[in-house]
Design a protein around this motif. Sequence first.
Motif, PDB file in Angstrom:
ATOM      1  N   SER A 328     -10.491  -6.881  -4.951  1.00  0.00           N
ATOM      2  CA  SER A 328     -10.457  -5.440  -4.702  1.00  0.00           C
ATOM      3  C   SER A 328      -9.000  -5.007  -4.641  1.00  0.00           C
ATOM      4  O   SER A 328      -8.165  -5.688  -4.048  1.00  0.00           O
ATOM      5  CB  SER A 328     -11.183  -5.072  -3.397  1.00  0.00           C
ATOM      6  N   GLU A 329      -8.714  -3.904  -5.263  1.00  0.00           N
ATOM      7  CA  GLU A 329      -7.337  -3.438  -5.394  1.00  0.00           C
ATOM      8  C   GLU A 329      -6.805  -2.953  -4.051  1.00  0.00           C
ATOM      9  O   GLU A 329      -7.461  -2.186  -3.350  1.00  0.00           O
ATOM     10  CB  GLU A 329      -7.288  -2.306  -6.419  1.00  0.00           C
ATOM     11  N   GLU A 330      -5.603  -3.403  -3.689  1.00  0.00           N
ATOM     12  CA  GLU A 330      -4.980  -3.025  -2.424  1.00  0.00           C
ATOM     13  C   GLU A 330      -3.704  -2.224  -2.687  1.00  0.00           C
ATOM     14  O   GLU A 330      -2.854  -2.632  -3.487  1.00  0.00           O
ATOM     15  CB  GLU A 330      -4.649  -4.278  -1.603  1.00  0.00           C
ATOM     16  N   ASP A 331      -3.575  -1.107  -1.979  1.00  0.00           N
ATOM     17  CA  ASP A 331      -2.429  -0.219  -2.159  1.00  0.00           C
ATOM     18  C   ASP A 331      -1.107  -0.977  -2.065  1.00  0.00           C
ATOM     19  O   ASP A 331      -0.908  -1.798  -1.167  1.00  0.00           O
ATOM     20  CB  ASP A 331      -2.413   0.859  -1.058  1.00  0.00           C
ATOM     21  N   GLY A 332      -0.204  -0.690  -2.980  1.00  0.00           N
ATOM     22  CA  GLY A 332       1.152  -1.190  -2.872  1.00  0.00           C
ATOM     23  C   GLY A 332       1.389  -2.583  -3.404  1.00  0.00           C
ATOM     24  O   GLY A 332       2.538  -3.021  -3.505  1.00  0.00           O
ATOM     25  N   THR A 333       0.318  -3.307  -3.735  1.00  0.00           N
ATOM     26  CA  THR A 333       0.490  -4.669  -4.243  1.00  0.00           C
ATOM     27  C   THR A 333       0.938  -4.633  -5.705  1.00  0.00           C
ATOM     28  O   THR A 333       0.780  -3.625  -6.408  1.00  0.00           O
ATOM     29  CB  THR A 333      -0.816  -5.471  -4.128  1.00  0.00           C
TER      30      THR A 333
END
Length: 435
Positions: A328-333
Motif C-alpha cells: 500500500s502506498e505511503e505518503d512521502g516514500t
Amino acid sequence: MKKTTIDIITLGCSKNLVDSEKLLGLFEAHGYRVTHDAENPKGEIAVVNTCGFIEDAKQESIDTILELVQAKEEGRLKKLYVMGCLSERYLADLEAEIPEVDGWYGKFNYKQLLVDIDKLVEQDQLENAHRKLTTPKHYAYLKISEGCDRHCAYCAIPLITGRYQSRPMQEILDEVRWLVSQGTKEFQVIAQELTYYGVDIDGKQHIAELIEQMADIEGVEWIRLHYAYPAHFPWDLLRVMREKKNVCNYLDIALQHISDHMLERMQRHVTKEDTYELIRRLRREVPGIHIRTTLMVGFPGETEEDFRELVEFTKWARFERMGAFAYSEEDGTYSAQHYEDDVPQEVKQQRLDKLMRVQQNISAELEGQKVGQILRVIIDRREGDYWIGRTEYCSPEVDPEVLISADEDLKIGAFYDVRITDAEEFDLYATTRYE
C-alpha cells in the motif's frame, strides 16, 4: 499521593509498547494511578500512543482518538493527549483537524507530557523511573535502538523516526539486569533494524557482542531476536546463537521479495543469490533454527514472473514462520513519489491469498513434525481448559502456542519439558506427563 488515574492506550508495534511502558512507569513513580489498554477508559486522563506505519494502522489510530474525543465531550474523560508515530509525522494536520485533543506529542518528546500535566515535576526527573511492564512479568520487549538508515523504497519508518540511534550497550545491559531482578526470564530483543546496532557509534556492527553479553547475565533464560536485515548480515551473530544455549534458535528477518527486479526497485541492497545463500548459511550454522520472515506482494511493477519466483522461493525456503501483506502506498516514500501503484487491488489480493495458502501447508507440515518431540516451554497464562505456553521457537502473540491440559499442575512463568502430542495449523498440544 495524587489520585488522578491515567489510562495509556497503545496501538501498533512492540516498540511502541516499550515507550508506553516507560511512560507508565514515569507516571506511577510520581504518584499517579495508571492503567493500560482499559476496555472502557474511566480515568481522568487518556493518552493514545499511535501508529503511523501503514494506512490501516493510521486509520485505527484516528478512530481511537475520535472515540475518546466523544468520551471527553460526554464528560466521561477530562483530558486527552496523543503521542507516537502518527503525531510525529502529521502533527500540524492533526492539530488543525482534531482541536479537541489537549496536547500532541511525537515519538521522542512524550516524557514532556508529565511535566506539562504536573507542574511540580522538573525536567531532570524524567529519566529516573523504571518501566512498568504490561506483559506478564516473565517476559519483556527490549528495544536497543531507534530509527533506521536503510531507506527501503516503500517504508515510511525513516520519515517518522529519523536516523538510526543505538542505545549505549551498558544502558541496555543494566536494564536487562534490573528486569531480571523483577522476575523477567525471557527477552524479545527488538529494533527497526537489529543487525545495524552500533554502526552509528563507530561504524561497526556490535549486535553479536551485545547478545553475547546479555546471554552471560545470570537469570536470562531466553533471548529472541527480532527484525534483522538481510544485507551485510553480521555472521558472528550465528556463532553466538550456536554457542549460547539461552539465545533461542529463532530469527525474525524480513526479506520482502526474491526476484532481483523487485529487490532493486524496493532498494533492498541485496540480490536473489545473496538471499538464497543467506538462508542456506543460517540453516547450516544454526541447526534447527526457526526463521520468521515477512514478504510483500503487489509492489509497483511486480510481474507474474516476479510473483512466481516468490512462490517458488517460499516453497524452497520452507519458513517456519511467515507473514505476507499487499503493498500500500505511503505518503512521502520513494515508491510513492517515483512509481505508479500499477498492480490492481484484486491482483494483489489473489497473489496474497495464493502465497499464504502455500505457506499454510508448509507450516502445518513443519508443526506436525514436532509431534512426539520433547520441547521446553514457558507458561504464559491459563485459558479455559488449557495452560498456554510457548517453545523457544515462538514469540508472544504472533507465533503458534502450546496447549497443555489445565488438569496438570503448572505455574505461569515457569519452564517445563513437555512431549508434543498433537499439532494443528496454529497450535501444538502437549503434556508434562510422560516417561
